[in-house]
Design a protein around this motif. Structure first.
Motif, PDB file in Angstrom:
ATOM      1  N   GLN A  86      -6.797   6.816  -7.097  1.00  0.00           N
ATOM      2  CA  GLN A  86      -7.230   7.977  -8.074  1.00  0.00           C
ATOM      3  C   GLN A  86      -8.258   8.850  -7.497  1.00  0.00           C
ATOM      4  N   GLN A  87      -9.085   8.398  -6.596  1.00  0.00           N
ATOM      5  CA  GLN A  87      -9.861   9.404  -6.062  1.00  0.00           C
ATOM      6  C   GLN A  87      -9.233  10.223  -4.853  1.00  0.00           C
ATOM      7  N   GLY A  88      -8.329   9.765  -4.372  1.00  0.00           N
ATOM      8  CA  GLY A  88      -7.667  10.520  -3.057  1.00  0.00           C
ATOM      9  C   GLY A  88      -7.716   9.827  -1.924  1.00  0.00           C
ATOM     10  N   VAL A  89      -6.455   9.824  -1.159  1.00  0.00           N
ATOM     11  CA  VAL A  89      -6.571   9.005   0.085  1.00  0.00           C
ATOM     12  C   VAL A  89      -6.985   9.937   1.380  1.00  0.00           C
ATOM     13  N   ASP A  90      -7.846   9.155   2.224  1.00  0.00           N
ATOM     14  CA  ASP A  90      -8.182  10.146   3.404  1.00  0.00           C
ATOM     15  C   ASP A  90      -7.482   9.206   4.640  1.00  0.00           C
ATOM     16  N   GLY A  91      -6.635   9.954   5.102  1.00  0.00           N
ATOM     17  CA  GLY A  91      -5.490   9.250   6.050  1.00  0.00           C
ATOM     18  C   GLY A  91      -4.387   8.797   5.577  1.00  0.00           C
ATOM     19  N   VAL A  92      -3.902   7.671   5.867  1.00  0.00           N
ATOM     20  CA  VAL A  92      -2.624   7.141   5.356  1.00  0.00           C
ATOM     21  C   VAL A  92      -2.900   5.820   4.808  1.00  0.00           C
ATOM     22  N   LEU A  93      -2.255   5.486   3.516  1.00  0.00           N
ATOM     23  CA  LEU A  93      -2.465   4.408   2.617  1.00  0.00           C
ATOM     24  C   LEU A  93      -0.656   3.837   2.672  1.00  0.00           C
ATOM     25  N   ILE A  94      -0.526   2.700   3.120  1.00  0.00           N
ATOM     26  CA  ILE A  94       0.879   2.215   2.761  1.00  0.00           C
ATOM     27  C   ILE A  94       0.715   0.931   2.030  1.00  0.00           C
ATOM     28  N   VAL A  95       1.361   0.723   0.982  1.00  0.00           N
ATOM     29  CA  VAL A  95       1.292  -0.444   0.157  1.00  0.00           C
ATOM     30  C   VAL A  95       2.735  -1.000  -0.008  1.00  0.00           C
ATOM     31  N   THR A  96       2.815  -2.470   0.133  1.00  0.00           N
ATOM     32  CA  THR A  96       4.179  -2.919  -0.128  1.00  0.00           C
ATOM     33  C   THR A  96       3.966  -3.991  -1.405  1.00  0.00           C
ATOM     34  N   HIS A  97       5.008  -3.896  -2.098  1.00  0.00           N
ATOM     35  CA  HIS A  97       5.190  -4.649  -3.383  1.00  0.00           C
ATOM     36  C   HIS A  97       6.199  -5.112  -3.645  1.00  0.00           C
ATOM     37  N   LYS A  98       6.483  -6.371  -3.805  1.00  0.00           N
ATOM     38  CA  LYS A  98       7.846  -6.992  -3.782  1.00  0.00           C
ATOM     39  C   LYS A  98       8.337  -6.906  -5.028  1.00  0.00           C
ATOM     40  N   SER A  99       7.867  -7.423  -6.284  1.00  0.00           N
ATOM     41  CA  SER A  99       8.503  -7.418  -7.463  1.00  0.00           C
ATOM     42  C   SER A  99       7.410  -7.760  -8.546  1.00  0.00           C
ATOM     43  N   GLY A 100       7.712  -7.703  -9.830  1.00  0.00           N
ATOM     44  CA  GLY A 100       6.848  -8.297 -10.995  1.00  0.00           C
ATOM     45  C   GLY A 100       5.830  -7.499 -11.599  1.00  0.00           C
ATOM     46  N   GLN A 101       5.002  -7.998 -12.344  1.00  0.00           N
ATOM     47  CA  GLN A 101       3.993  -7.360 -12.951  1.00  0.00           C
ATOM     48  C   GLN A 101       2.793  -7.309 -12.256  1.00  0.00           C
ATOM     49  N   ARG A 102       2.427  -8.284 -11.327  1.00  0.00           N
ATOM     50  CA  ARG A 102       1.258  -8.357 -10.635  1.00  0.00           C
ATOM     51  C   ARG A 102       0.876  -7.069  -9.975  1.00  0.00           C
ATOM     52  N   GLY A 103      -0.325  -6.631 -10.407  1.00  0.00           N
ATOM     53  CA  GLY A 103      -0.758  -5.471  -9.538  1.00  0.00           C
ATOM     54  C   GLY A 103      -0.110  -3.970 -10.133  1.00  0.00           C
ATOM     55  N   LYS A 104       0.383  -4.119 -11.506  1.00  0.00           N
ATOM     56  CA  LYS A 104       1.015  -3.080 -12.087  1.00  0.00           C
ATOM     57  C   LYS A 104       0.109  -1.751 -12.264  1.00  0.00           C
ATOM     58  N   ARG A 105      -1.077  -2.408 -12.667  1.00  0.00           N
ATOM     59  CA  ARG A 105      -2.195  -1.031 -12.703  1.00  0.00           C
ATOM     60  C   ARG A 105      -2.339  -0.161 -11.444  1.00  0.00           C
ATOM     61  N   ALA A 106      -2.533  -1.007 -10.381  1.00  0.00           N
ATOM     62  CA  ALA A 106      -2.632  -0.100  -9.199  1.00  0.00           C
ATOM     63  C   ALA A 106      -1.240   0.441  -8.782  1.00  0.00           C
ATOM     64  N   LEU A 107      -0.114  -0.061  -9.147  1.00  0.00           N
ATOM     65  CA  LEU A 107       1.041   0.436  -8.791  1.00  0.00           C
ATOM     66  C   LEU A 107       1.493   1.753  -9.565  1.00  0.00           C
ATOM     67  N   ASP A 108       0.983   1.616 -10.945  1.00  0.00           N
ATOM     68  CA  ASP A 108       1.165   2.673 -11.824  1.00  0.00           C
ATOM     69  C   ASP A 108       0.231   4.125 -11.145  1.00  0.00           C
ATOM     70  N   ALA A 109      -0.990   3.728 -10.651  1.00  0.00           N
ATOM     71  CA  ALA A 109      -1.623   4.562 -10.250  1.00  0.00           C
ATOM     72  C   ALA A 109      -1.227   5.475  -8.906  1.00  0.00           C
ATOM     73  N   ILE A 110      -0.442   4.535  -8.264  1.00  0.00           N
ATOM     74  CA  ILE A 110       0.172   4.715  -6.947  1.00  0.00           C
ATOM     75  C   ILE A 110       1.365   5.999  -7.312  1.00  0.00           C
ATOM     76  N   LYS A 111       2.113   5.373  -8.191  1.00  0.00           N
ATOM     77  CA  LYS A 111       3.347   6.038  -8.722  1.00  0.00           C
ATOM     78  C   LYS A 111       2.940   7.644  -8.995  1.00  0.00           C
ATOM     79  N   LYS A 112       1.931   7.530  -9.925  1.00  0.00           N
ATOM     80  CA  LYS A 112       1.273   8.777 -10.422  1.00  0.00           C
ATOM     81  C   LYS A 112       0.833   9.904  -9.569  1.00  0.00           C
TER      82      LYS A 112
END
Length: 318
Positions: A86-112
């Motif tokens: 939400q604050q903005g990424v400095d550099g490169v941030l790579i996130v992997t997520h296999k499936s499921g609802q765990r981490g959905k809040r962070a996942l939604d922020a990434i997609k947004k």
């Protein structure tokens, strides 16, 4: 830089996800050979690590933070990742997520935030695995026949990592068109000892050949359980294709979730069968499945009996 600040690799197929991650990191290194790569494991996250590693570097240069398995991440990781994105990424941030609802809040922020999204969907059906193998050869600029794809799947199995290695070996060690004969030269013993060959002979009604292949498979260390599973799968495919009506192989393949070559093979195998005898053969295999999984005293006898019953039904009168 060719890689955007935020990359999401989403999906359960680990081979595809690992390849996407490696290709993304390679692209970063092409832009900056001195790029710093920091890896964070979601399930073993130490609170505060992400904030430290994503802060601007005092020495310049590209910093890449890889967060693996957000779907297994701790609450602290999910909270901090949401804030960082939400604050903005400095550099490169790579996130992997296999499936499921765990981490959905962070996942939604990434997609947004508008990341580059790389999908790694599960490859489960035979049709998808056939397409995967074909694309492996295509990516390496080699032509492969449908029979060779089938032979490779039967010989190597359907584990994607093993398939990738087998495809690379054939590319490295051969030239020109890759057909079933080429696969047989490298994997012939494995092909002959698989349940697929046993099933083909049994469904065709060739009892002596089916028993020979079965005994070879068992002597080679193949467990009766997967052989029975293949017998059941082959018979079900014959039944499904026979009841699906006429149509082009590629159209039926999409409808039934099968590869076109499987449609053609099942159509050929269905000649000489009818619904009643197929049903009895399938029941015999279901009984063998129970026996080989602990319900019977002799798994080898159970699978032999199933093979003989299949061949008997193939030649029986309705």
């Amino acid at each position: 830089m060719s890689v955007p600040p935020l990359v999401l690799i989403s999906g359960p197929e680990q081979v595809i996800a690992d390849r996407a991650l490696a290709e993304t990191l390679d692209a970063v290194r092409q832009d900056d050979p001195e790029a710093e790569i920091i890896r964070i494991d979601g399930s073993a996250y130490a609170p505060g690590d992400l904030s430290i590693h994503t802060s601007p570097s005092l020495f310049g240069g590209t910093k890449v933070v890889v967060v693996r398995d957000l779907d297994e991440g701790t609450d602290a990781l999910i909270d901090e990742l949401t804030t960082v994105v939400q604050q903005g990424v400095d550099g490169v941030l790579i996130v992997t997520h296999k499936s499921g609802q765990r981490g959905k809040r962070a996942l939604d922020a990434i997609k947004k935030a508008g990341p580059r999204v790389v999908n790694a969907p599960a490859i489960k059906s035979d049709r998808d695995k056939s397409a995967f193998v074909t694309n492996e050869f295509r990516a390496r600029r080699r032509k492969v026949t449908p029979d060779a794809v089938r032979a490779l799947l039967e010989a190597v199995g359907k584990d994607l990592r093993e398939l990738v290695q087998a495809c690379q070996q054939l590319v490295d060690d051969t030239e020109g068109l890759i057909d079933a004969d080429v696969v047989a030269r490298y994997h012939g013993g494995k092909v002959e000892a698989t349940g697929f060959r046993v099933a083909d002979a049994a469904v065709a009604g060739d009892a002596p050949e089916a028993l020979r292949l079965l005994r070879h498979a068992l002597a080679s260390g193949v467990d009766p359980v997967p052989i029975v599973a293949v017998l059941a799968s082959q018979l079900r495919q014959v039944a499904r294709v026979a009841s699906a009506g006429r149509g082009r192989s590629d159209q039926l393949a999409k409808q039934l979730g099968m590869a076109p070559w499987q449609i053609d093979r099942a159509r050929a195998a269905s000649r000489g069968w009818d619904g009643d005898r197929l049903g009895r053969a399938i029941q015999a295999v279901a009984a063998a499945d129970f026996d080989v999984k602990g319900g019977g005293r002799d798994p080898v006898y159970a699978v032999e009996r199933a093979v003989l019953e299949i061949t008997r039904q193939r030649h029986a009168t309705a």
